[in-house]
Design a protein around this motif. Structure first.
Motif, PDB file in Angstrom:
ATOM      1  N   MET A   1     -41.074  18.610   4.172  1.00 18.80           N
ATOM      2  CA  MET A   1     -42.047  17.782   3.465  1.00 18.80           C
ATOM      3  C   MET A   1     -41.399  16.487   3.011  1.00 18.80           C
ATOM      4  SD  MET A   1     -45.077  17.547   2.425  1.00 18.80           S
ATOM      5  CE  MET A   1     -46.048  16.664   1.282  1.00 18.80           C
ATOM      6  N   SER A   2     -40.159  16.559   2.533  1.00 22.77           N
ATOM      7  CA  SER A   2     -39.511  15.346   2.048  1.00 22.77           C
ATOM      8  C   SER A   2     -39.260  14.366   3.191  1.00 22.77           C
ATOM      9  CB  SER A   2     -38.206  15.687   1.337  1.00 22.77           C
ATOM     10  OG  SER A   2     -37.318  16.304   2.244  1.00 22.77           O
ATOM     11  N   ASP A   3     -39.061  14.877   4.421  1.00 23.68           N
ATOM     12  CA  ASP A   3     -38.885  13.981   5.568  1.00 23.68           C
ATOM     13  C   ASP A   3     -40.152  13.170   5.822  1.00 23.68           C
ATOM     14  OD1 ASP A   3     -36.363  15.036   5.881  1.00 23.68           O
ATOM     15  OD2 ASP A   3     -36.977  16.463   7.431  1.00 23.68           O
ATOM     16  N   GLN A   4     -41.313  13.824   5.736  1.00 23.95           N
ATOM     17  CA  GLN A   4     -42.569  13.119   5.958  1.00 23.95           C
ATOM     18  C   GLN A   4     -42.830  12.095   4.863  1.00 23.95           C
ATOM     19  OE1 GLN A   4     -42.350  16.481   6.200  1.00 23.95           O
ATOM     20  NE2 GLN A   4     -42.602  16.715   8.392  1.00 23.95           N
ATOM     21  N   ILE A   5     -42.513  12.453   3.623  1.00 19.32           N
ATOM     22  CA  ILE A   5     -42.718  11.511   2.515  1.00 19.32           C
ATOM     23  C   ILE A   5     -41.812  10.300   2.683  1.00 19.32           C
ATOM     24  CG2 ILE A   5     -42.439  11.194   0.029  1.00 19.32           C
ATOM     25  CD1 ILE A   5     -43.450  14.041  -0.338  1.00 19.32           C
ATOM     26  N   GLU A   6     -40.557  10.530   3.077  1.00 21.51           N
ATOM     27  CA  GLU A   6     -39.645   9.413   3.313  1.00 21.51           C
ATOM     28  C   GLU A   6     -40.136   8.517   4.447  1.00 21.51           C
ATOM     29  OE1 GLU A   6     -35.838  11.138   3.976  1.00 21.51           O
ATOM     30  OE2 GLU A   6     -35.679  11.923   1.928  1.00 21.51           O
ATOM     31  N   GLN A   7     -40.702   9.126   5.489  1.00 21.23           N
ATOM     32  CA  GLN A   7     -41.230   8.339   6.597  1.00 21.23           C
ATOM     33  C   GLN A   7     -42.414   7.488   6.142  1.00 21.23           C
ATOM     34  OE1 GLN A   7     -42.787  10.651   9.831  1.00 21.23           O
ATOM     35  NE2 GLN A   7     -42.814   8.905  11.228  1.00 21.23           N
ATOM     36  N   VAL A   8     -43.310   8.065   5.344  1.00 23.10           N
ATOM     37  CA  VAL A   8     -44.454   7.309   4.828  1.00 23.10           C
ATOM     38  C   VAL A   8     -43.984   6.148   3.963  1.00 23.10           C
ATOM     39  CG1 VAL A   8     -46.422   7.451   3.245  1.00 23.10           C
ATOM     40  CG2 VAL A   8     -46.106   9.199   4.978  1.00 23.10           C
ATOM     41  N   ARG A  10     -41.104   4.617   4.152  1.00 23.42           N
ATOM     42  CA  ARG A  10     -40.447   3.637   5.015  1.00 23.42           C
ATOM     43  C   ARG A  10     -41.471   2.796   5.765  1.00 23.42           C
ATOM     44  NH1 ARG A  10     -37.501   6.994   7.743  1.00 23.42           N
ATOM     45  NH2 ARG A  10     -38.898   7.118   9.520  1.00 23.42           N
ATOM     46  N   ILE A  11     -42.540   3.416   6.250  1.00 21.96           N
ATOM     47  CA  ILE A  11     -43.547   2.690   7.032  1.00 21.96           C
ATOM     48  C   ILE A  11     -44.391   1.790   6.138  1.00 21.96           C
ATOM     49  CG2 ILE A  11     -45.646   2.987   8.399  1.00 21.96           C
ATOM     50  CD1 ILE A  11     -44.342   5.488   9.590  1.00 21.96           C
ATOM     51  N   THR A  12     -44.836   2.321   4.987  1.00 23.81           N
ATOM     52  CA  THR A  12     -45.749   1.560   4.133  1.00 23.81           C
ATOM     53  C   THR A  12     -45.042   0.670   3.134  1.00 23.81           C
ATOM     54  OG1 THR A  12     -45.909   3.348   2.509  1.00 23.81           O
ATOM     55  CG2 THR A  12     -47.527   3.329   4.309  1.00 23.81           C
ATOM     56  N   GLY A  13     -43.822   1.009   2.759  1.00 25.11           N
ATOM     57  CA  GLY A  13     -43.104   0.250   1.745  1.00 25.11           C
ATOM     58  C   GLY A  13     -43.548   0.580   0.330  1.00 25.11           C
ATOM     59  N   ILE A  14     -44.284   1.669   0.149  1.00 24.52           N
ATOM     60  CA  ILE A  14     -44.791   2.098  -1.160  1.00 24.52           C
ATOM     61  C   ILE A  14     -44.197   3.470  -1.469  1.00 24.52           C
ATOM     62  CG2 ILE A  14     -46.858   2.698  -2.466  1.00 24.52           C
ATOM     63  CD1 ILE A  14     -48.412   0.847  -0.550  1.00 24.52           C
ATOM     64  N   THR A  15     -43.715   3.640  -2.693  1.00 26.25           N
ATOM     65  CA  THR A  15     -43.186   4.948  -3.064  1.00 26.25           C
ATOM     66  C   THR A  15     -44.336   5.919  -3.323  1.00 26.25           C
ATOM     67  OG1 THR A  15     -43.059   4.235  -5.355  1.00 26.25           O
ATOM     68  CG2 THR A  15     -41.055   4.047  -4.048  1.00 26.25           C
ATOM     69  N   VAL A  16     -44.179   7.135  -2.871  1.00 24.58           N
ATOM     70  CA  VAL A  16     -45.198   8.161  -3.000  1.00 24.58           C
ATOM     71  C   VAL A  16     -45.012   8.878  -4.334  1.00 24.58           C
ATOM     72  CG1 VAL A  16     -46.103  10.287  -2.016  1.00 24.58           C
ATOM     73  CG2 VAL A  16     -45.353   8.449  -0.519  1.00 24.58           C
ATOM     74  N   ALA A  17     -46.050   8.853  -5.174  1.00 28.45           N
ATOM     75  CA  ALA A  17     -45.991   9.540  -6.459  1.00 28.45           C
ATOM     76  C   ALA A  17     -46.632  10.920  -6.377  1.00 28.45           C
ATOM     77  CB  ALA A  17     -46.685   8.713  -7.530  1.00 28.45           C
ATOM     78  N   GLU A  31     -42.505  20.565  -7.243  1.00 26.72           N
ATOM     79  CA  GLU A  31     -41.865  19.263  -7.462  1.00 26.72           C
ATOM     80  C   GLU A  31     -40.944  18.964  -6.281  1.00 26.72           C
ATOM     81  OE1 GLU A  31     -42.332  17.058  -9.940  1.00 26.72           O
ATOM     82  OE2 GLU A  31     -43.833  18.354 -10.820  1.00 26.72           O
ATOM     83  N   ALA A  32     -41.029  17.783  -5.748  1.00 26.51           N
ATOM     84  CA  ALA A  32     -40.150  17.359  -4.662  1.00 26.51           C
ATOM     85  C   ALA A  32     -39.598  15.983  -5.007  1.00 26.51           C
ATOM     86  CB  ALA A  32     -40.905  17.323  -3.338  1.00 26.51           C
ATOM     87  N   GLU A  33     -38.399  15.953  -5.533  1.00 31.09           N
ATOM     88  CA  GLU A  33     -37.701  14.717  -5.887  1.00 31.09           C
ATOM     89  C   GLU A  33     -38.528  13.830  -6.804  1.00 31.09           C
ATOM     90  OE1 GLU A  33     -37.481  13.710  -1.948  1.00 31.09           O
ATOM     91  OE2 GLU A  33     -36.132  15.340  -1.516  1.00 31.09           O
ATOM     92  N   GLY A  34     -39.078  14.406  -7.865  1.00 27.63           N
ATOM     93  CA  GLY A  34     -39.835  13.624  -8.840  1.00 27.63           C
ATOM     94  C   GLY A  34     -41.268  13.335  -8.441  1.00 27.63           C
ATOM     95  N   ARG A  35     -41.713  13.829  -7.314  1.00 29.03           N
ATOM     96  CA  ARG A  35     -43.089  13.617  -6.865  1.00 29.03           C
ATOM     97  C   ARG A  35     -43.923  14.844  -7.197  1.00 29.03           C
ATOM     98  NH1 ARG A  35     -39.659  12.089  -2.700  1.00 29.03           N
ATOM     99  NH2 ARG A  35     -39.694   9.878  -2.276  1.00 29.03           N
ATOM    100  N   ARG A  36     -45.183  14.630  -7.483  1.00 29.65           N
ATOM    101  CA  ARG A  36     -46.087  15.759  -7.728  1.00 29.65           C
ATOM    102  C   ARG A  36     -46.731  16.157  -6.404  1.00 29.65           C
ATOM    103  NH1 ARG A  36     -48.400  16.962 -12.734  1.00 29.65           N
ATOM    104  NH2 ARG A  36     -49.068  18.705 -11.477  1.00 29.65           N
ATOM    105  N   ILE A  37     -46.742  17.426  -6.114  1.00 22.19           N
ATOM    106  CA  ILE A  37     -47.348  17.976  -4.916  1.00 22.19           C
ATOM    107  C   ILE A  37     -48.570  18.769  -5.355  1.00 22.19           C
ATOM    108  CG2 ILE A  37     -47.009  19.401  -2.878  1.00 22.19           C
ATOM    109  CD1 ILE A  37     -45.114  17.048  -2.942  1.00 22.19           C
TER     110      ILE A  37
END
Length: 135
Positions: A1-8, A10-17, A31-37
């Motif tokens: 899951m963290s790989d997909q979030i990092e890809q998003v 990288r592509i969009t330039g917006i951090t995923v909250a 919790e995944a690295e401070g993000r809410r799932i």
């Protein structure tokens, strides 16, 4: 899951909250690295905004399913990462063209119905037929 979030990110330039996932993600940690799932059909910690975003995700799922079948996204025959991107863009363009075609068909049907109604409304009154029996 963290790989997909990092890809998003990288592509969009917006951090995923917040990330919204289906029930298959259960057991991988909330919790995944401070993000809410948020998992679909989750009851706790849901605000009206999150509920609306979960409904939006649920509305997109059928579109993705149709793009996989109608847009032939089930298998990619193009080579490499560029081929993956080209295949996704072409599937999206095909989906948009199908939506546009459906909208044009409905518009033409409405115009033909309107023309038929106007034709009926502007038609002159039929003349009375002469009485052949002379009565």
């Amino acid at each position: 899951m963290s790989d997909q979030i990092e890809q998003v990110e990288r592509i969009t330039g917006i951090t995923v909250a917040r990330a919204y996932v289906d029930r298959g993600y259960r057991g991988h940690g909330i919790e995944a690295e401070g993000r809410r799932i948020f998992i679909s059909r989750q009851k706790r910690g849901i605000t009206p905004t999150i509920r609306r975003e979960l409904r939006r995700r649920a509305a997109i799922e059928p579109v993705i399913g149709h793009m996989k079948t109608d847009g032939h996204l089930g298998r990619n025959f193009l080579l490499g990462v560029d081929g993956d991107a080209i295949n996704a863009v072409l599937a999206g363009a095909g989906h948009n063209l199908r939506l546009l075609r459906r909208w044009l068909i409905r518009l033409l049907c409405a115009l033909f119905d309107l023309a038929q109604c106007r034709k009926l409304l502007t038609r002159p009154e039929p003349r009375a037929l002469p009485d052949r029996l002379g009565v």
